[in-house]
Design a protein around this motif. Structure first.
Motif: not given
Length: 277
Positions: A216-217, A220, A224, A229, A232-233, A236
């Protein structure tokens, strides 16, 4: 007269074709550039910009039914302009996240437009689709270059919906009685994971499309810069970080409303294989 906004988009273009082919009242397609719009013969391409509702006056002249994709302009002013022009019925594309993830900013924005429409004095039909099958076009460049699709949550399946099915429900709501004041959740016929989607695209192309699952990181970090930001979160979360039973539920709305079963992701992949070549 029916006015289709976003007439060259994934849903709007399919809706224009379906309406034009069904012999319904005249169809008008809204576009920012009529000279470049590729609409079927007999469909009136009218220029207008949802960001500037005053520009919509010629497009709305004589219109009684409107197909609206929100978030492309000043939605409150667009609805006001429609009501003042004499529009009687609006079919609005919202999102299933209004129910499944109401805390997300995009869901809250969609709900706000739904309420504006419901309070407008016009008749309404609200469509709440899930993830679009056409989201797979995000992978097109990688597939064309024979690279792996790099995606998080590769084995989380969502009931992705074919844009043409959203259009088919919209067409029915615009042209047949019994759909005013209704809200429809729209999904594909089955849950399908990114890994399975890649397999379907590969089958349509005649060669394997590989998948590399990423964290996930990492996803992102890639998203992003383009989405911001927060967005994007949120994306996800919807891809697999915060799925729930309601988001995973397969609805038979397409079949019930249109009389035809929902199209599969495989069909979408076969129809759009050229985008991946």
């Amino acid at each position: 007269m029916i006015l289709v906004t976003g007439a060259t988009g994934n849903i709007g273009s399919a809706l224009v074709r379906q309406l034009h082919g069904s012999g319904v009242p005249p169809v008008r397609g809204l576009t920012r550039d009529a000279a470049r719009a590729s609409l079927p013969d007999g469909v009136d391409a009218v220029e207008g910009d949802l960001v500037r509702p005053a520009s919509l006056k010629p497009a709305l002249d004589g219109v009684r039914s409107l197909f609206l994709v929100p978030g492309m302009g000043a939605d409150a002013d667009v609805l006001t302009a429609a009501r003042q022009a004499g529009v009687e019925h609006v079919v609005l594309v919202s999102s299933i996240t209004v129910r499944t993830h109401p805390h997300l900013p995009a869901a809250a924005e969609n709900l706000a437009v739904e309420r504006l429409l419901q309070d407008s004095g016009m008749s309404w039909t609200i469509l709440r689709p899930t993830q679009f099958a056409s989201n797979a076009l995000w992978w097109a460049e990688a597939v064309r270059e024979h690279q792996s699709i790099r995606v998080p949550y590769a084995d989380v399946g969502l009931p992705a919906v074919h844009p043409a099915d959203i259009a088919a429900v919209a067409r029915t709501a615009l042209t047949e009685p019994g759909h005013r004041g209704r809200t429809y959740a729209l999904t594909g016929p089955e849950c399908i994971t990114p890994r399975q989607q890649a397999r379907a695209i590969g089958a349509a192309l005649g060669h394997e499309v590989s998948v590399e699952e990423i964290s996930r990181e990492e996803a992102h970090r890639q998203m992003a810069p383009f989405l911001g930001d927060r967005t994007a979160h949120a994306v996800l979360d919807l891809m697999g970080g915060d799925v729930n039973d309601e988001l995973l539920t397969v609805h038979d709305t397409v079949r019930r409303v249109t009389g035809s079963p929902a199209r599969s992701f495989r069909q979408w992949a076969e129809e759009n294989a050229a985008a991946f070549r």
